[in-house]
Write a protein that holds these residues in place. Sequence first.
Motif, PDB file in Angstrom:
ATOM      1  N   TYR A  93       0.822  -1.204   0.000  1.00 33.70           N
ATOM      2  CA  TYR A  93       0.000   0.000   0.000  1.00 33.70           C
ATOM      3  C   TYR A  93       0.861   1.261   0.000  1.00 33.70           C
ATOM      4  O   TYR A  93       0.504   2.276  -0.608  1.00 33.70           O
ATOM      5  CB  TYR A  93      -0.923   0.009   1.211  1.00 33.70           C
ATOM      6  N   ALA A  94       2.039   1.188   0.667  1.00 36.89           N
ATOM      7  CA  ALA A  94       2.916   2.358   0.751  1.00 36.89           C
ATOM      8  C   ALA A  94       3.706   2.564  -0.537  1.00 36.89           C
ATOM      9  O   ALA A  94       3.837   3.695  -1.025  1.00 36.89           O
ATOM     10  CB  ALA A  94       3.870   2.207   1.937  1.00 36.89           C
ATOM     11  N   GLU A  95       4.242   1.482  -1.076  1.00 35.83           N
ATOM     12  CA  GLU A  95       5.111   1.593  -2.244  1.00 35.83           C
ATOM     13  C   GLU A  95       4.375   1.410  -3.573  1.00 35.83           C
ATOM     14  O   GLU A  95       4.832   1.845  -4.614  1.00 35.83           O
ATOM     15  CB  GLU A  95       6.231   0.551  -2.150  1.00 35.83           C
ATOM     16  N   GLY A  96       3.231   0.661  -3.519  1.00 35.04           N
ATOM     17  CA  GLY A  96       2.485   0.423  -4.759  1.00 35.04           C
ATOM     18  C   GLY A  96       2.842  -0.879  -5.438  1.00 35.04           C
ATOM     19  O   GLY A  96       2.286  -1.200  -6.489  1.00 35.04           O
ATOM     20  N   PHE A  97       3.796  -1.628  -4.871  1.00 37.09           N
ATOM     21  CA  PHE A  97       4.173  -2.918  -5.445  1.00 37.09           C
ATOM     22  C   PHE A  97       4.778  -3.775  -4.347  1.00 37.09           C
ATOM     23  O   PHE A  97       5.094  -3.301  -3.245  1.00 37.09           O
ATOM     24  CB  PHE A  97       5.151  -2.756  -6.614  1.00 37.09           C
ATOM     25  N   ALA A  98       4.943  -5.075  -4.630  1.00 38.15           N
ATOM     26  CA  ALA A  98       5.471  -6.031  -3.654  1.00 38.15           C
ATOM     27  C   ALA A  98       6.969  -6.192  -3.826  1.00 38.15           C
ATOM     28  O   ALA A  98       7.491  -6.197  -4.943  1.00 38.15           O
ATOM     29  CB  ALA A  98       4.775  -7.375  -3.821  1.00 38.15           C
ATOM     30  N   SER A  99       7.661  -6.335  -2.705  1.00 44.53           N
ATOM     31  CA  SER A  99       9.106  -6.577  -2.764  1.00 44.53           C
ATOM     32  C   SER A  99       9.412  -8.072  -2.853  1.00 44.53           C
ATOM     33  O   SER A  99      10.464  -8.467  -3.353  1.00 44.53           O
ATOM     34  CB  SER A  99       9.794  -5.982  -1.527  1.00 44.53           C
ATOM     35  N   LYS A 100       8.486  -8.923  -2.365  1.00 39.57           N
ATOM     36  CA  LYS A 100       8.659 -10.368  -2.443  1.00 39.57           C
ATOM     37  C   LYS A 100       8.265 -10.863  -3.838  1.00 39.57           C
ATOM     38  O   LYS A 100       7.473 -10.209  -4.540  1.00 39.57           O
ATOM     39  CB  LYS A 100       7.803 -11.067  -1.391  1.00 39.57           C
ATOM     40  N   THR A 101       8.775 -12.000  -4.193  1.00 37.66           N
ATOM     41  CA  THR A 101       8.475 -12.562  -5.519  1.00 37.66           C
ATOM     42  C   THR A 101       7.955 -13.992  -5.376  1.00 37.66           C
ATOM     43  O   THR A 101       8.057 -14.609  -4.323  1.00 37.66           O
ATOM     44  CB  THR A 101       9.714 -12.560  -6.429  1.00 37.66           C
ATOM     45  N   MET A 102       7.417 -14.489  -6.497  1.00 38.75           N
ATOM     46  CA  MET A 102       6.922 -15.871  -6.576  1.00 38.75           C
ATOM     47  C   MET A 102       7.177 -16.364  -8.001  1.00 38.75           C
ATOM     48  O   MET A 102       7.400 -15.563  -8.925  1.00 38.75           O
ATOM     49  CB  MET A 102       5.425 -15.928  -6.235  1.00 38.75           C
ATOM     50  N   PRO A 103       7.152 -17.662  -8.214  1.00 40.65           N
ATOM     51  CA  PRO A 103       7.463 -18.195  -9.560  1.00 40.65           C
ATOM     52  C   PRO A 103       6.436 -17.738 -10.612  1.00 40.65           C
ATOM     53  O   PRO A 103       5.231 -17.675 -10.340  1.00 40.65           O
ATOM     54  CB  PRO A 103       7.404 -19.701  -9.368  1.00 40.65           C
ATOM     55  N   GLU A 104       6.924 -17.431 -11.785  1.00 42.27           N
ATOM     56  CA  GLU A 104       6.038 -17.072 -12.900  1.00 42.27           C
ATOM     57  C   GLU A 104       5.126 -18.237 -13.279  1.00 42.27           C
ATOM     58  O   GLU A 104       4.046 -18.046 -13.840  1.00 42.27           O
ATOM     59  CB  GLU A 104       6.878 -16.643 -14.100  1.00 42.27           C
ATOM     60  N   ASP A 105       5.547 -19.444 -12.918  1.00 43.78           N
ATOM     61  CA  ASP A 105       4.757 -20.634 -13.224  1.00 43.78           C
ATOM     62  C   ASP A 105       3.389 -20.616 -12.538  1.00 43.78           C
ATOM     63  O   ASP A 105       2.466 -21.323 -12.952  1.00 43.78           O
ATOM     64  CB  ASP A 105       5.546 -21.883 -12.789  1.00 43.78           C
ATOM     65  N   TYR A 106       3.210 -19.785 -11.486  1.00 41.21           N
ATOM     66  CA  TYR A 106       1.931 -19.724 -10.788  1.00 41.21           C
ATOM     67  C   TYR A 106       0.795 -19.329 -11.726  1.00 41.21           C
ATOM     68  O   TYR A 106      -0.320 -19.842 -11.617  1.00 41.21           O
ATOM     69  CB  TYR A 106       2.003 -18.723  -9.634  1.00 41.21           C
ATOM     70  N   VAL A 107       1.090 -18.426 -12.622  1.00 47.39           N
ATOM     71  CA  VAL A 107       0.027 -17.975 -13.518  1.00 47.39           C
ATOM     72  C   VAL A 107      -0.356 -19.087 -14.495  1.00 47.39           C
ATOM     73  O   VAL A 107      -1.520 -19.198 -14.911  1.00 47.39           O
ATOM     74  CB  VAL A 107       0.442 -16.693 -14.269  1.00 47.39           C
ATOM     75  N   MET A 137      16.887  -7.528 -16.502  1.00 49.45           N
ATOM     76  CA  MET A 137      17.436  -6.271 -15.992  1.00 49.45           C
ATOM     77  C   MET A 137      17.487  -6.266 -14.474  1.00 49.45           C
ATOM     78  O   MET A 137      18.399  -5.692 -13.873  1.00 49.45           O
ATOM     79  CB  MET A 137      16.600  -5.090 -16.490  1.00 49.45           C
ATOM     80  N   LEU A 138      16.516  -6.921 -13.823  1.00 44.81           N
ATOM     81  CA  LEU A 138      16.452  -6.938 -12.360  1.00 44.81           C
ATOM     82  C   LEU A 138      17.099  -8.188 -11.776  1.00 44.81           C
ATOM     83  O   LEU A 138      17.069  -8.385 -10.554  1.00 44.81           O
ATOM     84  CB  LEU A 138      14.998  -6.853 -11.895  1.00 44.81           C
ATOM     85  N   ALA A 139      17.642  -9.043 -12.632  1.00 45.12           N
ATOM     86  CA  ALA A 139      18.290 -10.284 -12.192  1.00 45.12           C
ATOM     87  C   ALA A 139      17.332 -11.165 -11.403  1.00 45.12           C
ATOM     88  O   ALA A 139      17.691 -11.726 -10.360  1.00 45.12           O
ATOM     89  CB  ALA A 139      19.548  -9.968 -11.380  1.00 45.12           C
ATOM     90  N   LEU A 140      16.109 -11.267 -11.870  1.00 40.09           N
ATOM     91  CA  LEU A 140      15.082 -12.113 -11.252  1.00 40.09           C
ATOM     92  C   LEU A 140      14.465 -13.021 -12.314  1.00 40.09           C
ATOM     93  O   LEU A 140      13.289 -12.919 -12.650  1.00 40.09           O
ATOM     94  CB  LEU A 140      13.997 -11.249 -10.596  1.00 40.09           C
ATOM     95  N   PRO A 141      15.255 -13.939 -12.872  1.00 37.60           N
ATOM     96  CA  PRO A 141      14.719 -14.788 -13.951  1.00 37.60           C
ATOM     97  C   PRO A 141      13.585 -15.695 -13.445  1.00 37.60           C
ATOM     98  O   PRO A 141      13.683 -16.318 -12.394  1.00 37.60           O
ATOM     99  CB  PRO A 141      15.936 -15.625 -14.370  1.00 37.60           C
ATOM    100  N   GLY A 142      12.512 -15.740 -14.213  1.00 38.74           N
ATOM    101  CA  GLY A 142      11.380 -16.601 -13.891  1.00 38.74           C
ATOM    102  C   GLY A 142      10.596 -16.170 -12.671  1.00 38.74           C
ATOM    103  O   GLY A 142       9.780 -16.949 -12.157  1.00 38.74           O
ATOM    104  N   GLU A 143      10.779 -14.952 -12.198  1.00 35.90           N
ATOM    105  CA  GLU A 143      10.097 -14.474 -10.999  1.00 35.90           C
ATOM    106  C   GLU A 143       9.117 -13.337 -11.351  1.00 35.90           C
ATOM    107  O   GLU A 143       9.342 -12.562 -12.280  1.00 35.90           O
ATOM    108  CB  GLU A 143      11.102 -13.969  -9.956  1.00 35.90           C
ATOM    109  N   ILE A 144       8.052 -13.265 -10.594  1.00 31.43           N
ATOM    110  CA  ILE A 144       7.085 -12.161 -10.677  1.00 31.43           C
ATOM    111  C   ILE A 144       6.722 -11.769  -9.249  1.00 31.43           C
ATOM    112  O   ILE A 144       6.980 -12.522  -8.298  1.00 31.43           O
ATOM    113  CB  ILE A 144       5.804 -12.563 -11.450  1.00 31.43           C
TER     114      ILE A 144
END
Length: 420
Positions: free
Chosen positions: A92-106, A216-223
């Motif tokens: 709510y403060a930043e507008g996005f999440a700092s934690k990630t989860m696998p793109e495979d979830y979608v 660019m963010l070095a987070l392959p396969g993450e969302i």
Amino acid sequence: MTLPRLILREIRHRKLNFALSACGAAFAVLAFALSLAALREHDAETERIAAGIEGETKAAMAAHEDDMRKSMKGLGFNIYIYPQDQDLGEVYAEGFASKTMPEDYVTRLAQSKIVTVNHLLPSLTRKVTWEEKQRTIVLMGVRGEVPFLHGKPKQPLLDPVAPGKVVLGAEIGAGLAKGESVALNGREFEIAEIYAPRGSRDDITAWINLGECQEMLALPGEINAILALECNCATVDRLGEIRAELHQILPDTQIIETESTALARAEARNAAKILGQERLAKARADRAALKGERENLAAALLPAAALASMAWIGLLAFGNVRDRLPEIGILRALGVKSRGILGAFLARAVVAGLLGGWLAAGIAFALPRLGIAAPDAASAVRGNEWLTILAAAPILAAMAAWLPAQSAAGRDPAGILRAD
């Protein structure tokens, strides 16, 4: 003298009386056929009106749905799926999440049969420094919406960003132009679009392809979020149902819903649909009430018409018997039995009923073709029903003539001739 010859001579001798008897039978047949045709046409008109209302309602719903889809394209999604360990206060403060989860979830969601949400969009969002511009921006990686494998394809709410392209918000796109190349943290991108000012965080957001954003963010396969749109449901615990269904597939996530005008439009669509259904139900109820009134009227008038027709035929038969008493006496004196007299009068009534029935059928068929406003019995009344009506006409005529015929057959010829 044979019975058929006696009947024929009787008809020829009393043409007017016979014609009036046939008209009485025709009146009853015509009343029944036209009433039945009117009720059938009423039913057909009711179905036409109902079909028209249903068509109008479906067209209105389709237009409303298309309008809602177009509006939602700018309003965004209203269901957000975040990792389970994500602090929502930070979101709510930043507008996005700092934690990630696998793109495979979608992909798991797309392969399931969930019905409470649609339009799945995985995304990766971070606040970064645009080194070339020396300013802080929101970088958001998106891909095309992931379609449900079991559902009907839907128009996307957000257009995908192709590799090598970038879409800029109004604030960070100021001074730049569509089609221009721009460097973003060491990568070259072609500007695909610059949005008009929205008065929100979108004005400082750069949208790029999800795969390039992950690199660019070095987070392959993450969302860090899956965006979705809830279905057009009108239930008491809408969010509870969505969470229950999604948690069966992605138990280590958390789901939030944001209120938006998109929901108001969905509720308006539901209200419009209910209004159309109520309008259709009211039209059917009104038509059913009108049909009931017509049926009640027909139930009263048709027996009255039949009784009037029988009374008319009976009176004519009594008059004919009275006028023919001398002839009846002579025939009896010549040896014609009482059953012959009875048969002659009843057969005459049967012939009048048959002729009257066919006369009524001809009139019923001719009226609409002559431009006269009347129910079309030719198409509304079925063939077997016509046969029943035409068979009933001579029976009713014979019943009406029974008492006069009995009176004629039971007379003493000596008494008749002596009085004459």
